[in-house]
Design an enzyme around this catalytic site. Sequence first.
Site, PDB file in Angstrom:
ATOM      1  N   HIS A 139       0.689  -1.073  -0.063  1.00 52.92           N
ATOM      2  CA  HIS A 139       0.113   0.034  -0.141  1.00 52.92           C
ATOM      3  C   HIS A 139       0.958   1.084   0.149  1.00 52.92           C
ATOM      4  O   HIS A 139       0.653   2.094  -0.844  1.00 52.92           O
ATOM      5  CB  HIS A 139      -1.025  -0.136   1.279  1.00 52.92           C
ATOM      6  CG  HIS A 139      -1.810   1.290   1.339  1.00 52.92           C
ATOM      7  ND1 HIS A 139      -2.980   1.413   1.060  1.00 52.92           N
ATOM      8  CD2 HIS A 139      -1.365   2.526   1.933  1.00 52.92           C
ATOM      9  CE1 HIS A 139      -3.380   2.549   1.443  1.00 52.92           C
ATOM     10  NE2 HIS A 139      -2.464   3.101   1.741  1.00 52.92           N
ATOM     11  N   GLU A 140       1.667   1.563   1.016  1.00 50.49           N
ATOM     12  CA  GLU A 140       2.753   2.505   1.016  1.00 50.49           C
ATOM     13  C   GLU A 140       3.778   2.735  -0.197  1.00 50.49           C
ATOM     14  O   GLU A 140       3.881   3.752  -0.650  1.00 50.49           O
ATOM     15  CB  GLU A 140       3.415   2.512   2.392  1.00 50.49           C
ATOM     16  CG  GLU A 140       2.424   2.672   3.662  1.00 50.49           C
ATOM     17  CD  GLU A 140       1.719   3.711   3.572  1.00 50.49           C
ATOM     18  OE1 GLU A 140       1.901   4.763   3.078  1.00 50.49           O
ATOM     19  OE2 GLU A 140       0.629   3.622   4.406  1.00 50.49           O
ATOM     20  N   HIS A 196       1.664   4.641  -2.808  1.00 52.13           N
ATOM     21  CA  HIS A 196       2.238   6.084  -2.773  1.00 52.13           C
ATOM     22  C   HIS A 196       3.521   6.486  -3.161  1.00 52.13           C
ATOM     23  O   HIS A 196       3.524   7.697  -4.031  1.00 52.13           O
ATOM     24  CB  HIS A 196       1.792   6.340  -1.137  1.00 52.13           C
ATOM     25  CG  HIS A 196       0.722   6.409  -0.587  1.00 52.13           C
ATOM     26  ND1 HIS A 196      -0.536   7.123  -1.240  1.00 52.13           N
ATOM     27  CD2 HIS A 196       0.021   5.997   0.477  1.00 52.13           C
ATOM     28  CE1 HIS A 196      -1.572   7.002  -0.566  1.00 52.13           C
ATOM     29  NE2 HIS A 196      -1.223   6.073   0.617  1.00 52.13           N
ATOM     30  N   HIS A 247       3.371   6.626  -6.874  1.00 54.61           N
ATOM     31  CA  HIS A 247       2.526   7.741  -7.406  1.00 54.61           C
ATOM     32  C   HIS A 247       3.215   8.992  -7.435  1.00 54.61           C
ATOM     33  O   HIS A 247       3.294   9.745  -8.464  1.00 54.61           O
ATOM     34  CB  HIS A 247       1.517   7.999  -6.531  1.00 54.61           C
ATOM     35  CG  HIS A 247       0.296   8.782  -7.140  1.00 54.61           C
ATOM     36  ND1 HIS A 247      -0.740   9.138  -6.291  1.00 54.61           N
ATOM     37  CD2 HIS A 247       0.136   9.517  -7.908  1.00 54.61           C
ATOM     38  CE1 HIS A 247      -1.798  10.020  -7.030  1.00 54.61           C
ATOM     39  NE2 HIS A 247      -1.104   9.922  -8.266  1.00 54.61           N
TER      40      HIS A 247
END
Length: 705
Positions: free
Chosen positions: A492-493, A496, A499
Amino acid sequence: MKKIIGIFLMGTTFFASNAQTNSENPLLKKWTGPYGGVPAFNEYKVSDFKPAIQFAIQEKLNEVEAIANNPKAPTFDNTIAALELSGKTITRIATVYGIYRSNLSSPEFNAVDTEMSPKFSEFSDKINQNKKLFERIETLYNSKESKKLTSEQQRLIWLYYTEFVREGAKLNNADKEKVAEINKQLATLFTKFSQNLLAEEHDQFVALKTEADFDGLPGEVKNAAMAEAKDRKLDVMGCIANTRSSIEPFLTFSNRRDLREKAFNIFVKRGDNGNANDNNATLVSILQLRTEKAKILGFPSFAHWSLSNKMAKDPQKTLALMESVWEPAVEKVHQDVAEMQKIADAEGGTFKIQPWDYRYYAEKVRKAKYDLDQNEVKPYLQLENLREGMFWVAGELFNLSFKQITTVPVYHPDVRVWEVSSKVTGKVVGLWYFDPYARTGKRSGAWMNSYRDQQKLEGDVQTIVSNNCNFIKGDTNEPILISWEDASTLFHEFGHALHGLCSNVTYPSLSGTSVARDYVEFPSQLLEHWLSTPEVLNKFALHYKTNQPLPHALVERIEKAANFGEGFATVETISSSLIDMKLHLTTTAINPHEFEKVTLDALHMPSEIVMRHRIPQFGHIFSSDGYAAGYYSYLWADVINADAYEAFLEGKGPYDKEVAKRLYETVFSVGNTIDQEKAYENFRGRAPKSDALMRARNFPVTAKK
């Protein structure tokens, strides 16, 4: 803009006698070295922050005044682009300041933080409330000539204008002063709330005094508890720290119900112990100030103000979404608890399942129902292997490659750095810093941080991002094994981080993750899906002793149990989201305990579960305005995430090159250069459908009326 507006601030007086000191202050120096310059972590000291902040704030304000008082008519270049290029020094300092705040907290730094936080707020308001500057921005916003600019430039003008208005640029002077004073008070209270919570986590623990206290704990949890006691210099065999990464494994595996209850209670009562670190009065003041600010700005509640720059826009839309998921999730919890109770009764238990029993008996149900034991899976989940797995996924989806480097300074020996390059062009796109382990002075949880945003305004600026986690280090002679849930968090991190690394825009304020809060979690949640793909499991989920991949039969059992615990996860998260939204729709003073009880009772909250974040420890919404009236964002983004992943499944699967290319071009690379609703439609060809979320969680899909 996003790096400074609303972060923190300092008074504007600059004393000439500090000039020599400032010329030697390492925080005021440009980042030098490879990759366009990197933070000189080996040179900084806490004592450097205050004078550096004072100097850099005045420097930025002087630059802003020059822009605001430019005698020439406003143009994009002499106003908007000039603002984008201003404040480089304070941007760098604020980045390092934030790193210290989250990772290197200490009594010395906390004292500086307490003094500087309201000064940062002051600084932000001086910019937001600069009348001449806003007049130039407003002129460009209303100018027909601006329509001739590129779409990205028009978007940036829109962003500056709407954010200035949102922060009170159109208010009269008296109301501007009121908002500035409120912001200053809020900054102080945010810092106090955060420091109180960190103190509770560091000061409290459960001591394990005898061998019997370790009963049921897997080897790595036992080793971590022993290491924790050693680090704290305690005269006991082991201890369980008051952080999620320590408490949750203990609640899952400990056979000692009395100690589970003790561990549970210290965790859920953080910030709620009636001591010097109690957060109740602080959060009530925060809520009252937010309500007052929203009223001055012309909004019926803080929730309405908060959502004014989000995708959802209307608080009622968020409540409707949360409530649509709530009922099926609660029903699933009741079903799961009934199965747990049967096991507890069969074992001779004479008690009703309590919150400190939930994880423990859920694990027993998982084993009985799916023949799946977390301890059977965990030996295959080596942190370093999974990190390599993330790199491989990034290569398959976005053509990125990672090479570890040791040529740049780091702020702690645990931190490692990788150079990130394009596999297609060979060009370096940025750096990825990784800080994986829990330690004293580091806040709990996991997060991504941007040290430097990608942009092209000053050439091709390479981005620098980090991922920070709180995995338990344990025995230094053994590989770090993590749970499936922790592995999902890792991916998940990293979503980021990708992104940020994939960003391909011109202006820093529109770069990477600078999107609406209820959209920013979409790319990160999406990446979680790749953890469970056979390609990752076969290549990277290798047993730490035999180096053999997860057996196919075990993978099948994992797949069958994929939605197990979904009711629990949904209820603990959505209860926090609902409380958050209802708190910020309320405009009268509240009693936190009473509000929590009445609201949860009205929701028929299962007694066996508590909110993921109880009000006195809800750092997401009380350590800043970031997620205030915004915790719903995880669910909102999950609707988009579930719908987006089905695009891969409708194609050739998770590694469909065409879908991945479209994802990069329409989501990961565009930052905030386009409205997020439009960006998603460019990817999917339509708006997201909530049915995908219900399917992903194995909840019943209700037919539309």
